[in-house]
Design a protein around this motif. Sequence first.
Motif, PDB file in Angstrom:
ATOM      1  N   UNK A   1      19.275   7.277  24.242  1.00 21.56           N
ATOM      2  CA  UNK A   1      19.010   8.599  23.663  1.00 21.56           C
ATOM      3  C   UNK A   1      19.340   9.709  24.657  1.00 21.56           C
ATOM      4  N   UNK A   2      18.937   9.515  25.896  1.00 18.36           N
ATOM      5  CA  UNK A   2      19.229  10.508  26.927  1.00 18.36           C
ATOM      6  C   UNK A   2      20.737  10.685  27.073  1.00 18.36           C
ATOM      7  N   UNK A   3      21.471   9.590  27.081  1.00 15.91           N
ATOM      8  CA  UNK A   3      22.934   9.668  27.190  1.00 15.91           C
ATOM      9  C   UNK A   3      23.559  10.403  26.024  1.00 15.91           C
ATOM     10  N   UNK A   4      23.050  10.158  24.819  1.00 19.29           N
ATOM     11  CA  UNK A   4      23.598  10.825  23.631  1.00 19.29           C
ATOM     12  C   UNK A   4      23.252  12.310  23.631  1.00 19.29           C
TER      13      UNK A   4
ATOM     14  N   UNK B   1      25.274  14.513  26.136  1.00 21.53           N
ATOM     15  CA  UNK B   1      26.642  14.859  25.750  1.00 21.53           C
ATOM     16  C   UNK B   1      26.715  16.177  24.982  1.00 21.53           C
ATOM     17  N   UNK B   2      25.655  16.529  24.262  1.00 22.67           N
ATOM     18  CA  UNK B   2      25.679  17.730  23.434  1.00 22.67           C
ATOM     19  C   UNK B   2      25.064  18.961  24.061  1.00 22.67           C
ATOM     20  N   UNK B   3      24.651  18.876  25.314  1.00 22.92           N
ATOM     21  CA  UNK B   3      23.991  19.992  25.980  1.00 22.92           C
ATOM     22  C   UNK B   3      24.953  20.583  27.014  1.00 22.92           C
ATOM     23  N   UNK B   4      25.069  21.918  27.044  1.00 23.79           N
ATOM     24  CA  UNK B   4      25.993  22.512  28.010  1.00 23.79           C
ATOM     25  C   UNK B   4      25.591  22.254  29.467  1.00 23.79           C
ATOM     26  N   UNK B   5      24.300  22.239  29.764  1.00 28.57           N
ATOM     27  CA  UNK B   5      23.849  21.986  31.134  1.00 28.57           C
ATOM     28  C   UNK B   5      22.918  20.773  31.134  1.00 28.57           C
TER      29      UNK B   5
ATOM     30  N   UNK C   1      19.299  20.425  32.875  1.00 25.70           N
ATOM     31  CA  UNK C   1      18.042  20.931  32.301  1.00 25.70           C
ATOM     32  C   UNK C   1      17.239  19.818  31.636  1.00 25.70           C
ATOM     33  N   UNK C   2      17.892  18.721  31.296  1.00 24.15           N
ATOM     34  CA  UNK C   2      17.198  17.607  30.637  1.00 24.15           C
ATOM     35  C   UNK C   2      16.546  16.633  31.618  1.00 24.15           C
ATOM     36  N   UNK C   3      16.913  16.698  32.863  1.00 25.19           N
ATOM     37  CA  UNK C   3      16.456  15.679  33.810  1.00 25.19           C
ATOM     38  C   UNK C   3      14.943  15.694  34.026  1.00 25.19           C
ATOM     39  N   UNK C   4      14.355  16.847  34.208  1.00 24.28           N
ATOM     40  CA  UNK C   4      12.900  16.905  34.451  1.00 24.28           C
ATOM     41  C   UNK C   4      12.104  16.420  33.237  1.00 24.28           C
ATOM     42  N   UNK C   5      12.403  16.903  32.003  1.00 24.95           N
ATOM     43  CA  UNK C   5      11.652  16.382  30.852  1.00 24.95           C
ATOM     44  C   UNK C   5      11.893  14.882  30.627  1.00 24.95           C
ATOM     45  N   UNK C   6      13.126  14.433  30.847  1.00 24.66           N
ATOM     46  CA  UNK C   6      13.421  13.010  30.662  1.00 24.66           C
ATOM     47  C   UNK C   6      12.677  12.168  31.697  1.00 24.66           C
ATOM     48  N   UNK C   7      12.619  12.637  32.928  1.00 26.08           N
ATOM     49  CA  UNK C   7      11.899  11.914  33.977  1.00 26.08           C
ATOM     50  C   UNK C   7      10.403  11.875  33.677  1.00 26.08           C
ATOM     51  N   UNK C   8       9.845  12.982  33.213  1.00 25.64           N
ATOM     52  CA  UNK C   8       8.418  13.022  32.875  1.00 25.64           C
ATOM     53  C   UNK C   8       8.113  12.083  31.713  1.00 25.64           C
ATOM     54  N   UNK C   9       8.970  12.095  30.706  1.00 23.65           N
ATOM     55  CA  UNK C   9       8.779  11.208  29.555  1.00 23.65           C
ATOM     56  C   UNK C   9       8.911   9.747  29.978  1.00 23.65           C
ATOM     57  N   UNK C  10       9.899   9.462  30.818  1.00 22.55           N
ATOM     58  CA  UNK C  10      10.093   8.097  31.308  1.00 22.55           C
ATOM     59  C   UNK C  10       8.913   7.623  32.129  1.00 22.55           C
ATOM     60  N   UNK C  11       8.390   8.482  32.994  1.00 26.59           N
ATOM     61  CA  UNK C  11       7.236   8.122  33.808  1.00 26.59           C
ATOM     62  C   UNK C  11       6.001   7.894  32.938  1.00 26.59           C
ATOM     63  N   UNK C  12       5.807   8.740  31.942  1.00 30.62           N
ATOM     64  CA  UNK C  12       4.672   8.562  31.031  1.00 30.62           C
ATOM     65  C   UNK C  12       4.783   7.239  30.273  1.00 30.62           C
TER      66      UNK C  12
END
Length: 177
Positions: free
Chosen positions: A111-114, A117-121, A124-135
């Motif tokens: 999901x993160x990979x998909x 691909x659609x986000x310009x930067x 910006x997704x790394x911190x929320x993805x890391x927090x979600x992954x850690x949770x």
Amino acid sequence: MDFRTSIRTCLSKFATFSGRAPRSEYWWFLLFVVLVSFVASVLDQAMFGVDPETGEPGGAFAGIWQLAMFLPLLSAGWRRLQDTGRPGWYLLIPMLISLAFMISVFLGVMSYGAIEQGVPDPDTLRAPAAAFGLATIVAFSIAQLVASILMLWWLTRPSEPGANAYGPAPATTPAQT
């Protein structure tokens, strides 16, 4: 039941999931499997050395032994749970939690990979993805710990006296249940 009898019984019932197994049968057999696994690991290390990158012993003795003992140990645990009056499939709960964790990690990475691909930067997704992954890791770790403690508790409970839904009581003296 003594050490040798439990080994003979569990190996002769290596794929028998019906019936009951007293505490002594299960725990002596588990001790046997752990001791032989240790010896196989030492043999692996002595004969094949240690991988310098991972620090793990090479060889296949321990892996083959553990693979060979998977079904007998599973069936002994299954019968042990049935001896306490619980369904044997409860033994699969920790494995199912691990499987659900692996699937969720796989889906999360996909999901993160998909989305990336659609986000310009994508940064910006790394911190929320890391927090979600850690949770997710914390939640599954707690669930795994609770399930493992519960399983250990169930496997150490005394046998149900007399017959239960899974068959007659195993033929042992009360001190050996």
